[in-house]
Design an enzyme around this catalytic site. Sequence first.
Site, PDB file in Angstrom:
ATOM      1  N   SER A   6      88.735 -66.987  -2.973  1.00 49.26           N
ATOM      2  CA  SER A   6      89.670 -67.052  -1.857  1.00 49.26           C
ATOM      3  C   SER A   6      89.026 -67.800  -0.678  1.00 49.26           C
ATOM      4  CB  SER A   6      90.126 -65.644  -1.478  1.00 49.26           C
ATOM      5  OG  SER A   6      91.318 -65.672  -0.726  1.00 49.26           O
ATOM      6  N   ASP A  51      99.051 -65.611  -8.981  1.00 52.93           N
ATOM      7  CA  ASP A  51      98.499 -65.704  -7.627  1.00 52.93           C
ATOM      8  C   ASP A  51      99.374 -66.575  -6.740  1.00 52.93           C
ATOM      9  OD1 ASP A  51      96.895 -65.820  -5.383  1.00 52.93           O
ATOM     10  OD2 ASP A  51      95.297 -66.987  -6.318  1.00 52.93           O
ATOM     11  N   HIS A  65      89.126 -60.356 -10.399  1.00 58.15           N
ATOM     12  CA  HIS A  65      87.749 -60.018 -10.784  1.00 58.15           C
ATOM     13  C   HIS A  65      87.088 -59.059  -9.803  1.00 58.15           C
ATOM     14  CE1 HIS A  65      87.325 -63.135  -7.795  1.00 58.15           C
ATOM     15  NE2 HIS A  65      86.022 -62.978  -7.749  1.00 58.15           N
TER      16      HIS A  65
END
Length: 305
Positions: free
Chosen positions: A151, A250, A284
């Site tokens: 990110s 996402d 993750h």
Amino acid sequence: IVAEAPGYLQVFSDGSVKRFAPERAHASLESSNGYQSKDVIVDPLKQITARLFLPNTSGSLNSLPVFVYFHGGGFCIGSSTWLGYHQFLGDFSVASKSIVLSIDYRLAPENRLPIAYDDCYTSLEWLSHQVDTEPWLAKADLSHVFLSGDSAGGNIAHQVAIKAMRKEICQVIIKGLLLIHPYFGSEKRTEKELADGAAGDVVMNDLFWRLSIPEGSDRDYFGCNFEMQEVSAAEWCQFPAVTVYIAGLDFLKERGVMYAEFLQKKRVKEVKLVEAEKESHVFHVFHPLSEATRLLQGQMSEFMK
């Protein structure tokens, strides 16, 4: 309260910030799950710290690549001490047979960009200075350094790579970038951002950008919109190999694809795009022991090899 991301942070009118942290993990010099970990101070004046992970397999190897990781959180939250990051990176140090350095940089809005970029670049300078004195770096191969992050951390890895390319650091050679669900933006909305049902995600993203970019800037700030940064054709030719990891569910997937296509147009020597089709943003971190995370760790390890 003048700004709020429910469950993550609150910003108050006096400038103070309250952050809600998930479960944390302590570093441990005792071997656990195939690795050891410890916290180090990168810059005491700027309060930049890091967590080092060393795989137990290091004893049988002459040298180990170094994997430098920048956590996500919209530049405003996140820490190397969060349990999800600790487990993911500890296990990755074993899977990739690498020394992992996970950086805690100063956060916005108290420390707006480009401070996070500068702090994370400082970690590379620290690495070059400490390689001869820090016992855990005794087998570090600084000719094989990889930058990664999720990110906002993926955004940071991109910026640190550009800065490192322009200011050579003694011994440190960046071989590749591994960007996980990178966080970029622009004043111009994408199709996904304009779609029905996207309003909530757009509002949250805009909030984090508003808190992190310099006051008076908009989302065409170079740190947000990668197309606005001045990088020469010659510099793009020197840029390291890149793999962009995206997730099918996402909201930021579209931005990740745009970033990879942008690098390809700039003729960066190697650009790959890898998708986890049924996964969500930073899965993750939320699910560090999942099968999808194990697959991601394997893909990243292969890229490093």
